[in-house]
Structure formats: C-alpha cells, structure tokens
Motif scaffolding. Structure first.
Motif, PDB file in Angstrom:
ATOM      1  N   SER A 118     -29.401 -22.691 -39.726  1.00  0.00           N
ATOM      2  CA  SER A 118     -29.992 -23.998 -39.428  1.00  0.00           C
ATOM      3  C   SER A 118     -31.519 -23.910 -39.389  1.00  0.00           C
ATOM      4  O   SER A 118     -32.208 -24.896 -39.653  1.00  0.00           O
ATOM      5  CB  SER A 118     -29.435 -24.570 -38.129  1.00  0.00           C
ATOM      6  N   ASN A 119     -32.052 -22.734 -39.109  1.00  0.00           N
ATOM      7  CA  ASN A 119     -33.503 -22.534 -39.163  1.00  0.00           C
ATOM      8  C   ASN A 119     -34.067 -22.717 -40.566  1.00  0.00           C
ATOM      9  O   ASN A 119     -35.260 -22.943 -40.742  1.00  0.00           O
ATOM     10  CB  ASN A 119     -33.871 -21.116 -38.695  1.00  0.00           C
ATOM     11  N   ARG A 120     -33.181 -22.634 -41.584  1.00  0.00           N
ATOM     12  CA  ARG A 120     -33.637 -22.783 -42.972  1.00  0.00           C
ATOM     13  C   ARG A 120     -33.567 -24.240 -43.443  1.00  0.00           C
ATOM     14  O   ARG A 120     -33.711 -24.536 -44.613  1.00  0.00           O
ATOM     15  CB  ARG A 120     -32.798 -21.892 -43.887  1.00  0.00           C
ATOM     16  N   LYS A 121     -33.275 -25.136 -42.497  1.00  0.00           N
ATOM     17  CA  LYS A 121     -33.309 -26.590 -42.720  1.00  0.00           C
ATOM     18  C   LYS A 121     -32.404 -27.111 -43.853  1.00  0.00           C
ATOM     19  O   LYS A 121     -32.857 -27.836 -44.752  1.00  0.00           O
ATOM     20  CB  LYS A 121     -34.749 -27.064 -42.987  1.00  0.00           C
ATOM     21  N   PRO A 122     -31.119 -26.788 -43.788  1.00  0.00           N
ATOM     22  CA  PRO A 122     -30.189 -27.413 -44.739  1.00  0.00           C
ATOM     23  C   PRO A 122     -30.018 -28.892 -44.385  1.00  0.00           C
ATOM     24  O   PRO A 122     -30.288 -29.290 -43.245  1.00  0.00           O
ATOM     25  CB  PRO A 122     -28.886 -26.640 -44.514  1.00  0.00           C
ATOM     26  N   ALA A 123     -29.579 -29.708 -45.366  1.00  0.00           N
ATOM     27  CA  ALA A 123     -29.336 -31.125 -45.092  1.00  0.00           C
ATOM     28  C   ALA A 123     -28.178 -31.266 -44.108  1.00  0.00           C
ATOM     29  O   ALA A 123     -28.173 -32.146 -43.248  1.00  0.00           O
ATOM     30  CB  ALA A 123     -29.021 -31.861 -46.397  1.00  0.00           C
TER      31      ALA A 123
END
Ligand code: IMP
Ligand code: MG
Length: 182
Positions: A118-123
């Motif tokens: 989630s830190n990698r900002k998925p939609a």
C-alpha cells in the motif's frame, strides 16, 4: 479419484472440488474488475498452482507478478519472521492489485505484505486466498475479500502447499499425517 499418497491422512478437497472453487472465484473477480487495471500478485511458492488456475478463470485483461516472503522456514510452525526474499518487477502505482495467496493462517504474512504494497500507492489492494484456516477464538490479522474455502486448523498439503518443500505437486488438498512432521 487418484490414488492417495501414503503420507496423507485424508483428502479435504478433490480436484473437482478445487475446480468448482476456482471457477466461482474467477467469475466473481472477473465481474469486480471489469474496466480496471488488474495485477495479480502471487506469493511464492505456495500460491503458484492456485495462481495458474485462477488467472485462467478470469476473463478480464490482467498482468501477473510474483513476490517471495519467508515466514515459515521448513517446519510446520510459524517463525513469526516475515521478510521479502523476492520483490516485484512491476510498478503497481495506480493499478488494481489483487494478492493471490495459498493459505491464510495467522494472517501476519499478508498483513505485512499489504502494508508494504500500500506504500506503493496502488489504486486498490485486495486479497484472494485459496484457503482460510479457522482457529477458535482467534482473529486473523487481515480480512480477505475473496476466499476459496475455510479449512480446519490442521496442517494441509498439496495444490501448491508444502511441508519441507514436498507435496506441492499433489493435485488435491490433504491433511498431512502428524507422524510425518513430529
Ligand atoms: P500466516 O502468516 O500465519 O498467515 O502464514 C501463512 C503462510 O504459512 C502460508 O502462506 C503458508 O506458506 C504457510 N502455511 C500456513 N499453514 C499451512 C499449512 O497448513 N500447510 C502448508 N503451509 C502452511
Ligand atoms: Mg504461502
């Protein structure tokens, strides 16, 4: 039905049971991800067999990638240690990520993984697990959106799941005889 391996106490899911489960999940996921940018991420190595079947049961465009984490070592008991052994090759920013897991036990592995991803900002970020182990009075660390089936709190092998790297190739899911690992 195929001959049962001598180390298997009893068969929990036959090949036919598994086919039905995968087909149901595939339909559900295909409906939910219409028009999305789906990336399936399988957690090596146990989820490989489920991934191979599930991706073919999904009829919307998708990409696949793999991660390897270690939490169990070679034994039947959790070490409580989770570390990334192999990271993704793909950038998942703004994509719709679905983690594909073989079995959710304590959920600690996936909890760690979901935080990391989630830190990698998925939609979006969801979990599809083939098995969910029910343990009386215990709350799992995460809540998977897609669940193949619940299994009792016994050590199971086959359909990708191993004990000390063995039994992954069994086409069914079975309970391992306790004398094999004690
Ligand atoms: P958790 O972090 O406790 O949810 O552990 C999940 C991981 O432990 C799974 O991805 C499996 O690799 C392993 N595991 C847990 N239960 C079993 C089992 O019954 N058979 C084989 N592997 C298992
Ligand atoms: Mg696993």
């Amino acid at each position: 039905m195929e001959a049962q391996h001598p180390d298997i106490k009893n068969v929990l899911l036959t090949q036919e049971d598994i086919r039905g489960i995968v087909e149901r999940l595939g339909k559900q996921i295909s409906g939910d991800y219409k028009g999305k940018d789906l990336v399936l991420i399988a957690v090596l190595r146990g989820a490989v067999v489920f991934m191979g079947d599930l991706m073919r049961a999904i009829d919307v465009p998708l990409a696949i990638d793999f991660m390897a984490v270690s939490s169990y070592g070679d034994g039947a008991k959790s070490s409580g240690i989770v570390r990334i052994v192999k990271d993704l090759d793909m950038d998942i920013k703004d994509r719709d990520v679905l983690i594909v897991e073989d079995v959710l036990d304590s959920g600690l592995t996936l909890k760690y993984l979901m935080k990391n991803l989630s830190n990698r900002k998925p939609a979006s970020l969801e979990v599809a697990t083939f098995l969910w182990k029910d343990v009386e009075g215990r709350k799992t660390a995460i809540d998977p959106k897609y669940v193949g089936t619940h299994v009792p709190d016994e050590f199971v092998v086959g359909y990708g799941l191993d004990y000390a790297e063995r039994y992954r190739n069994l086409p069914y899911l079975g309970v391992l005889k306790p004398e094999v690992y004690s």
